[in-house]
Design a protein around this motif. Structure first.
Motif, short mmCIF file in Angstrom:
data_model
loop_
_atom_site.label_atom_id
_atom_site.label_comp_id
_atom_site.label_asym_id
_atom_site.label_seq_id
_atom_site.Cartn_x
_atom_site.Cartn_y
_atom_site.Cartn_z
N THR A 66 -1.16 1.32 10.50
CA THR A 66 -1.04 0.14 11.35
C THR A 66 -1.26 -1.14 10.55
O THR A 66 -1.86 -1.13 9.46
CB THR A 66 -2.06 0.18 12.49
N ILE A 67 -0.77 -2.24 11.09
CA ILE A 67 -0.99 -3.54 10.46
C ILE A 67 -2.48 -3.81 10.31
O ILE A 67 -2.93 -4.36 9.30
CB ILE A 67 -0.33 -4.66 11.30
N GLU A 68 -3.25 -3.42 11.32
CA GLU A 68 -4.71 -3.63 11.27
C GLU A 68 -5.31 -2.90 10.07
O GLU A 68 -6.16 -3.44 9.34
CB GLU A 68 -5.36 -3.15 12.57
N ILE A 77 -9.40 7.11 1.35
CA ILE A 77 -8.99 8.01 2.43
C ILE A 77 -9.50 7.41 3.74
O ILE A 77 -10.68 7.03 3.86
CB ILE A 77 -9.55 9.43 2.25
N PHE A 78 -8.59 7.28 4.70
CA PHE A 78 -8.97 6.84 6.04
C PHE A 78 -9.50 8.05 6.82
O PHE A 78 -8.79 9.02 7.03
CB PHE A 78 -7.77 6.26 6.79
N ILE A 110 0.84 -1.20 0.00
CA ILE A 110 0.00 0.00 0.00
C ILE A 110 0.88 1.25 0.00
O ILE A 110 1.90 1.31 0.66
CB ILE A 110 -0.91 -0.01 1.24
N THR A 111 0.44 2.26 -0.77
CA THR A 111 1.16 3.52 -0.85
C THR A 111 0.39 4.62 -0.14
O THR A 111 -0.82 4.78 -0.34
CB THR A 111 1.38 3.93 -2.32
N ILE A 128 -7.62 -2.61 4.61
CA ILE A 128 -7.71 -2.00 3.28
C ILE A 128 -7.35 -3.00 2.19
O ILE A 128 -7.93 -2.98 1.10
CB ILE A 128 -6.83 -0.73 3.21
N SER A 129 -6.42 -3.90 2.48
CA SER A 129 -6.06 -4.94 1.50
C SER A 129 -7.24 -5.85 1.23
O SER A 129 -7.50 -6.23 0.08
CB SER A 129 -4.86 -5.75 2.01
#
Length: 327
Positions: A248-250, A277-278, A219-220, A255-256
């Motif tokens: 974060t890993i979470e 966008i988070f 992810i970018t 998102i993946s």
């Protein structure tokens, strides 16, 4: 026997020059021992192959072939490097599907759907994919600025519904700026979408089919020097593109999974790059690109290389997947 590969480039939109750059990188990295690559210009006034002597060999649109030195050359596969119409919106996909010529992008329906931001977001909403609050306008509609502000708030984004590379986009802070922003967007498309501003971390997620498997790339994170990720930020060095993203890993896993689900739900093929966008811990989808930039500096090739896929491997895989899907 080497395959004849038509690398189509150009197109009819403001993204014409960017497409030429992408096609040049594909041409540079294809294995000359496996492929005979031809860069094919697709413009409104002509379709042609320009040889090393700068001679134009025009495409026979009846079967998508060219004639060089009295020899007819047909193509085994098309590598689609056209951003925008007619390479990203389903028009050329339909043409190649009618001719039964394999191509590296998704199918015609999926291309048309993803290119239309309104339809894409509406299609994915029942699957729990969140997006910004939006207001739609068609050219000729009455523009009620007060109603727009009441629905989406300020600041907001005014976008062409069917355009890429941030052409026709404006960030609007005051109601009095809306009409000029809308006029700018209508120069790119006769449909526009006005969206609420999402204040958060912007990320880009590449998803491809690699060796037969749906593969989510690293992810970018997008950090722009400008007010938003506009043309300057994308192509003139006014941004940082940080891979892997500083989340974060979470959030990475979340998102993946969403990007993978979108690819599966829509039955996509080839290259895709989804923008989110988070807002807090929740990702909101902005758009899905099905012919993303393919230069060395572009986001998806960077993600692939960090994943361990070189540009020659990335482009060869796209061709082989297209050929396999057509058997």
């Amino acid at each position: 026997m080497k395959k004849n590969v038509a690398i189509i480039m150009g197109g009819f939109s403001s993204e014409h020059d960017i497409s030429i750059k992408s096609a040049g990188v594909v041409y540079k990295h294809l294995d000359a021992e496996k492929y005979n690559p031809y860069r094919i210009h697709i413009n409104k006034d002509a379709w042609y192959y320009l040889d090393e002597k700068k001679i134009e060999h025009h495409i026979n649109k009846n079967d998508f072939s060219i004639v060089i030195n009295d020899e007819k050359i047909k193509f085994d596969v098309v590598f689609n490097a056209i951003h925008g119409t007619p390479g990203e919106d389903g028009i050329l996909q339909s043409y190649f599907e009618l001719l039964d010529i394999p191509h590296t992008s998704c199918d015609s329906y999926q291309a048309a759907l993803t290119f239309n931001k309104r339809d894409l977001l509406s299609t994915l909403k029942p699957y729990g994919i969140k997006s910004a609050t939006s207001y739609f306008l068609n050219l000729g509609d009455t523009i009620d600025c007060l109603a727009i502000v009441e629905k989406v708030g300020l600041p907001c984004f005014v976008k062409a519904n069917r355009a890429g590379s941030s052409f026709g986009i404006s960030k609007v802070y005051e109601e009095k700026e809306l009409e000029s922003a809308i006029a700018k967007a209508f120069k790119e498309d006769d449909e526009i979408i006005i969206e609420s501003f999402l204040d958060g971390t912007e990320v880009s997620v590449g998803v491809i089919t690699y060796k037969g498997e749906i593969t989510v790339l690293p992810i970018t994170e997008i950090v722009t020097e400008n007010d938003f990720f506009d043309y300057e930020a994308k192509y003139e060095g006014k941004s940082q593109e940080i891979t892997p993203a500083r989340i974060t890993i979470e959030k990475q896993n979340q998102i993946s999974k969403i990007a993978h689900n979108i690819y599966s739900i829509l039955k996509l093929k080839g290259f895709t790059r989804s923008e989110f966008i988070f807002k807090g811990d929740e990702p909101y989808l902005l758009e899905v690109n099905t012919t993303p930039g393919l230069t060395e500096e572009s986001i998806l090739p960077q993600q692939a290389q960090i994943f361990g896929i070189s540009l020659p491997q990335l482009f060869e895989n796209a061709i082989e997947e297209a050929l396999k899907n057509n058997t």
